[in-house]
Scaffold this motif. Structure first.
Motif, PDB file in Angstrom:
ATOM      1  N   PHE A   1      -9.454 -16.039  -9.836  1.00  0.00           N
ATOM      2  CA  PHE A   1      -8.843 -16.897  -8.814  1.00  0.00           C
ATOM      3  C   PHE A   1      -7.496 -17.455  -9.269  1.00  0.00           C
ATOM      4  CE2 PHE A   1      -8.341 -21.342  -7.392  1.00  0.00           C
ATOM      5  CZ  PHE A   1      -8.372 -21.206  -6.010  1.00  0.00           C
ATOM      6  N   GLU A   2      -7.334 -17.676 -10.556  1.00  0.00           N
ATOM      7  CA  GLU A   2      -6.113 -18.301 -11.069  1.00  0.00           C
ATOM      8  C   GLU A   2      -4.920 -17.349 -11.109  1.00  0.00           C
ATOM      9  OE1 GLU A   2      -7.907 -21.858 -13.883  1.00  0.00           O
ATOM     10  OE2 GLU A   2      -7.564 -19.876 -14.781  1.00  0.00           O
ATOM     11  N   ILE A   3      -5.147 -16.075 -10.834  1.00  0.00           N
ATOM     12  CA  ILE A   3      -4.047 -15.105 -10.801  1.00  0.00           C
ATOM     13  C   ILE A   3      -3.347 -15.193  -9.447  1.00  0.00           C
ATOM     14  CG2 ILE A   3      -3.441 -12.665 -10.900  1.00  0.00           C
ATOM     15  CD1 ILE A   3      -5.866 -12.259 -12.722  1.00  0.00           C
ATOM     16  N   THR A   4      -2.045 -15.392  -9.463  1.00  0.00           N
ATOM     17  CA  THR A   4      -1.260 -15.582  -8.244  1.00  0.00           C
ATOM     18  C   THR A   4      -0.510 -14.306  -7.874  1.00  0.00           C
ATOM     19  OG1 THR A   4      -0.970 -17.941  -8.694  1.00  0.00           O
ATOM     20  CG2 THR A   4       0.605 -16.922  -7.192  1.00  0.00           C
ATOM     21  N   LEU A   5      -0.504 -13.984  -6.587  1.00  0.00           N
ATOM     22  CA  LEU A   5       0.255 -12.854  -6.059  1.00  0.00           C
ATOM     23  C   LEU A   5       1.176 -13.353  -4.949  1.00  0.00           C
ATOM     24  CD1 LEU A   5      -2.913 -11.675  -6.678  1.00  0.00           C
ATOM     25  CD2 LEU A   5      -1.589  -9.579  -6.461  1.00  0.00           C
ATOM     26  N   PRO A   6       2.216 -12.567  -4.583  1.00  0.00           N
ATOM     27  CA  PRO A   6       3.245 -13.093  -3.674  1.00  0.00           C
ATOM     28  C   PRO A   6       2.921 -13.026  -2.194  1.00  0.00           C
ATOM     29  CG  PRO A   6       3.897 -10.938  -4.492  1.00  0.00           C
ATOM     30  CD  PRO A   6       2.642 -11.310  -5.228  1.00  0.00           C
ATOM     31  N   LYS A   7       1.998 -12.151  -1.774  1.00  0.00           N
ATOM     32  CA  LYS A   7       1.706 -11.984  -0.355  1.00  0.00           C
ATOM     33  C   LYS A   7       0.217 -11.739  -0.154  1.00  0.00           C
ATOM     34  CE  LYS A   7       6.168  -9.771   0.836  1.00  0.00           C
ATOM     35  NZ  LYS A   7       6.638 -10.620   1.947  1.00  0.00           N
ATOM     36  N   ILE A   8      -0.220 -11.803   1.098  1.00  0.00           N
ATOM     37  CA  ILE A   8      -1.575 -11.397   1.461  1.00  0.00           C
ATOM     38  C   ILE A   8      -1.588  -9.878   1.592  1.00  0.00           C
ATOM     39  CG2 ILE A   8      -3.366 -11.513   3.242  1.00  0.00           C
ATOM     40  CD1 ILE A   8      -2.280 -14.286   3.970  1.00  0.00           C
ATOM     41  N   GLY A   9      -2.517  -9.233   0.924  1.00  0.00           N
ATOM     42  CA  GLY A   9      -2.583  -7.776   0.977  1.00  0.00           C
ATOM     43  C   GLY A   9      -3.274  -7.237  -0.254  1.00  0.00           C
ATOM     44  N   SER A  10      -2.747  -6.146  -0.800  1.00  0.00           N
ATOM     45  CA  SER A  10      -3.283  -5.554  -2.022  1.00  0.00           C
ATOM     46  C   SER A  10      -2.124  -5.245  -2.962  1.00  0.00           C
ATOM     47  CB  SER A  10      -4.062  -4.270  -1.706  1.00  0.00           C
ATOM     48  OG  SER A  10      -3.199  -3.291  -1.134  1.00  0.00           O
ATOM     49  N   LEU A  11      -2.444  -5.066  -4.223  1.00  0.00           N
ATOM     50  CA  LEU A  11      -1.421  -4.770  -5.224  1.00  0.00           C
ATOM     51  C   LEU A  11      -1.222  -3.262  -5.310  1.00  0.00           C
ATOM     52  CD1 LEU A  11       0.494  -5.770  -7.456  1.00  0.00           C
ATOM     53  CD2 LEU A  11      -1.439  -5.616  -9.055  1.00  0.00           C
ATOM     54  N   LEU A  12       0.018  -2.812  -5.060  1.00  0.00           N
ATOM     55  CA  LEU A  12       0.329  -1.387  -5.144  1.00  0.00           C
ATOM     56  C   LEU A  12       0.775  -0.977  -6.537  1.00  0.00           C
ATOM     57  CD1 LEU A  12       2.298  -0.345  -1.912  1.00  0.00           C
ATOM     58  CD2 LEU A  12       0.034   0.412  -2.633  1.00  0.00           C
ATOM     59  N   ASP A  13       1.646  -1.786  -7.134  1.00  0.00           N
ATOM     60  CA  ASP A  13       2.233  -1.379  -8.403  1.00  0.00           C
ATOM     61  C   ASP A  13       2.882  -2.584  -9.069  1.00  0.00           C
ATOM     62  OD1 ASP A  13       2.951   0.303 -10.449  1.00  0.00           O
ATOM     63  OD2 ASP A  13       4.659   1.201  -9.414  1.00  0.00           O
ATOM     64  N   ILE A  14       3.229  -2.420 -10.328  1.00  0.00           N
ATOM     65  CA  ILE A  14       3.979  -3.415 -11.083  1.00  0.00           C
ATOM     66  C   ILE A  14       5.198  -2.710 -11.669  1.00  0.00           C
ATOM     67  CG2 ILE A  14       3.933  -5.086 -12.966  1.00  0.00           C
ATOM     68  CD1 ILE A  14       0.870  -5.122 -12.696  1.00  0.00           C
ATOM     69  N   THR A  15       6.381  -3.220 -11.387  1.00  0.00           N
ATOM     70  CA  THR A  15       7.600  -2.569 -11.859  1.00  0.00           C
ATOM     71  C   THR A  15       7.817  -2.848 -13.342  1.00  0.00           C
ATOM     72  OG1 THR A  15       9.079  -4.434 -11.425  1.00  0.00           O
ATOM     73  CG2 THR A  15       8.587  -2.959  -9.569  1.00  0.00           C
ATOM     74  N   SER A  16       8.822  -2.193 -13.904  1.00  0.00           N
ATOM     75  CA  SER A  16       9.137  -2.366 -15.319  1.00  0.00           C
ATOM     76  C   SER A  16       9.595  -3.783 -15.634  1.00  0.00           C
ATOM     77  CB  SER A  16      10.214  -1.367 -15.738  1.00  0.00           C
ATOM     78  OG  SER A  16      11.386  -1.553 -14.961  1.00  0.00           O
ATOM     79  N   THR A  17      10.048  -4.519 -14.612  1.00  0.00           N
ATOM     80  CA  THR A  17      10.470  -5.906 -14.819  1.00  0.00           C
ATOM     81  C   THR A  17       9.356  -6.904 -14.519  1.00  0.00           C
ATOM     82  OG1 THR A  17      11.322  -6.059 -12.552  1.00  0.00           O
ATOM     83  CG2 THR A  17      12.857  -5.322 -14.265  1.00  0.00           C
ATOM     84  N   GLY A  18       8.176  -6.405 -14.168  1.00  0.00           N
ATOM     85  CA  GLY A  18       7.048  -7.290 -13.897  1.00  0.00           C
ATOM     86  C   GLY A  18       6.905  -7.697 -12.452  1.00  0.00           C
ATOM     87  N   GLU A  19       7.730  -7.147 -11.554  1.00  0.00           N
ATOM     88  CA  GLU A  19       7.611  -7.492 -10.137  1.00  0.00           C
ATOM     89  C   GLU A  19       6.355  -6.863  -9.549  1.00  0.00           C
ATOM     90  OE1 GLU A  19       9.973  -6.874  -5.867  1.00  0.00           O
ATOM     91  OE2 GLU A  19      10.750  -5.983  -7.724  1.00  0.00           O
ATOM     92  N   LEU A  20       5.626  -7.648  -8.755  1.00  0.00           N
ATOM     93  CA  LEU A  20       4.408  -7.164  -8.118  1.00  0.00           C
ATOM     94  C   LEU A  20       4.757  -6.571  -6.760  1.00  0.00           C
ATOM     95  CD1 LEU A  20       1.977 -10.134  -8.928  1.00  0.00           C
ATOM     96  CD2 LEU A  20       2.538  -8.131 -10.318  1.00  0.00           C
ATOM     97  N   ILE A  21       4.467  -5.290  -6.571  1.00  0.00           N
ATOM     98  CA  ILE A  21       4.731  -4.603  -5.308  1.00  0.00           C
ATOM     99  C   ILE A  21       3.459  -4.640  -4.477  1.00  0.00           C
ATOM    100  CG2 ILE A  21       5.511  -2.486  -4.212  1.00  0.00           C
ATOM    101  CD1 ILE A  21       7.570  -3.797  -6.066  1.00  0.00           C
ATOM    102  N   MET A  22       3.536  -5.276  -3.320  1.00  0.00           N
ATOM    103  CA  MET A  22       2.350  -5.482  -2.497  1.00  0.00           C
ATOM    104  C   MET A  22       2.245  -4.435  -1.395  1.00  0.00           C
ATOM    105  SD  MET A  22       1.037  -8.044  -4.036  1.00  0.00           S
ATOM    106  CE  MET A  22      -0.285  -8.493  -2.897  1.00  0.00           C
TER     107      MET A  22
END
Length: 421
Positions: free
Chosen positions: A185-206
């Motif tokens: 629960f303590e893990i935060t994501l930027p949008k409602i949806g699912s996680l597609l990928d993580i870029t080399s800079t750590g950006e979460l692609i939803m």
């Protein structure tokens, strides 16, 4: 801290590709799947492509294989146990029931990439949550094995089937489970949806919400209002369960659910979005003694507002769709000729009685709350504040799988909740 992607050359799927129904039409029932990895009724049969899998382990991990044996399978994967020469045991998890079409291959590849991204995120942001380490993965269906696969750590413990939980310290088990739930629960994501990928800079692609209404994908969403609007409309317009109760006007029911959802929103509806495992049933939980040692199969995950992400373990549920008041006693024979006497196979399978008695549920719920509150009070606030809205979302999720009894139960639930507001 940035998270390095497992596949440096992998570029995230663009939004247009994602919203064209990438997750549609990939599933092949395991009993008719043509893959050589489709589980056989004879579990003693030697696993296929043993020599090739052994060669891959040696090439990628630099370790010799002593034996490989079939261990288990789920709906989408077969799992093999690999004993190495040094005595170490690892697992190979291989996709087997995707359709051999362009869309099927793309979908199964994306599903594995998503799961790998979630596992990387958990390892980085919540290292106390017990998930397996991935030693190597190849999500390309055109690889040497002919199927996406991963080589992974074998976690200690065994599946938390209710038969395996007899005799354990129930309070200790619930406390351990609460620590895992809160950690996720303590893990935060930027949008409602699912996680597609993580870029080399750590950006979460939803990406879109992982949902059985695959012909009507939704998301990622910026607000809970958008999510609820999609959920209601997709369930009504594109239902998997086309059975109807003769005593329920579905258009009227969904209109009432839509207005009720607005009343159930908390004062600040667009709070932090949390990671949640969408399928934490007993086969995906590993236990050793009374401790949870693993939470696996993360392809079914979501990013949800905190008040939809926080939840009780299903065996501690006696509310909403698990409330006996909403069993369908009236429509034993419905307009489509279906029988509702079973009241829904999923609900029967997940009732708390096999593991805890009804008398124990309330006490163990208090143990769960106490443990969660000590770790992070936000979890308890979200759990209690979003209880009825989660129930509404759950009714819609059940409607995709169960018989027409769901509509009658949902209708009764909606009327009870509205009258209590």
């Amino acid at each position: 801290m940035a998270i390095s992607p497992l596949f440096p050359n992998h570029s995230a799927l663009d939004e247009a590709e994602t919203n064209e129904g990438l997750f549609s039409d990939y599933y092949e029932p395991w009993w008719s799947a043509t893959s050589v990895f489709t589980p056989d009724q004879d579990r003693s049969r030697p696993p296929v492509k043993v020599d090739l899998l052994s060669a891959i382990v040696y090439e990628k991990l630099g370790k010799n294989v002593k034996t490989i044996k079939f261990l288990d399978n789920g709906v989408f994967h077969a799992v093999y146990e690999i004993l190495l020469d040094n005595g170490e045991i690892i697992l190979s998890r291989i996709a087997f029931n995707f359709r051999d079409t362009e869309r099927g291959r793309a979908a199964v590849s994306t599903k594995m990439k998503q799961e790998l991204a979630v596992l990387r995120l958990i390892k980085d942001k919540a290292p106390t949550v017990p998930v397996p380490a991935i030693f190597y993965a190849d999500p390309d269906p055109h690889n040497a094995l002919g199927a996406p696969f991963m080589l992974m750590e074998k976690l200690p413990g065994r599946s938390a089937m209710y038969s395996n939980l007899k005799g354990i310290d129930k309070e200790s088990f619930v406390r351990s489970l609460a620590r895992v739930y809160v950690g996720v629960f303590e893990i935060t994501l930027p949008k409602i949806g699912s996680l597609l990928d993580i870029t080399s800079t750590g950006e979460l692609i939803m990406g879109p919400v992982i949902d059985e209404r695959e012909e009507f994908p939704g998301g990622p969403f910026d607000t809970v209002h958008e999510y609820l609007e999609w959920l209601l409309s997709s369930t009504l317009v594109h239902p998997r369960n086309k059975s109807q109760s003769p005593n329920v006007d579905l258009k009227d029911l969904f209109s009432r659910l839509s207005s009720l959802s607005k009343l159930l929103l908390p004062p600040d509806p667009n709070q932090r979005f949390s990671l949640v495992h969408l399928d934490p049933h007993e086969r995906n939980l590993l236990v050793e003694g009374s401790a949870v040692t693993g939470l696996i199969d993360w392809e079914a995950h979501a990013s949800m507002p905190t008040y939809l992400a926080a939840r009780y373990p299903v065996f501690l549920r006696n509310d909403g769709i698990f409330d006996d008041r909403y069993k369908n006693h009236e429509d034993s024979e419905l307009s489509d000729g279906s029988d509702t006497s079973s009241e829904g196979s999923f609900r029967n399978d997940m009732r708390p009685e096999p593991f805890v008695t009804p008398a124990e549920v309330q006490k163990l719920r208090e143990v769960f709350l106490e443990t969660a509150r000590l770790i992070n009070p936000e979890y308890v606030e979200a759990l209690q504040g979003g209880e009825r809205l989660r129930q509404l979302v759950e009714w819609l999720a059940f409607a995709e799988w169960e018989g027409p009894w769901v509509w009658k139960g949902c209708d009764l639930w909606e009327r009870d909740v509205r009258s209590s507001i």
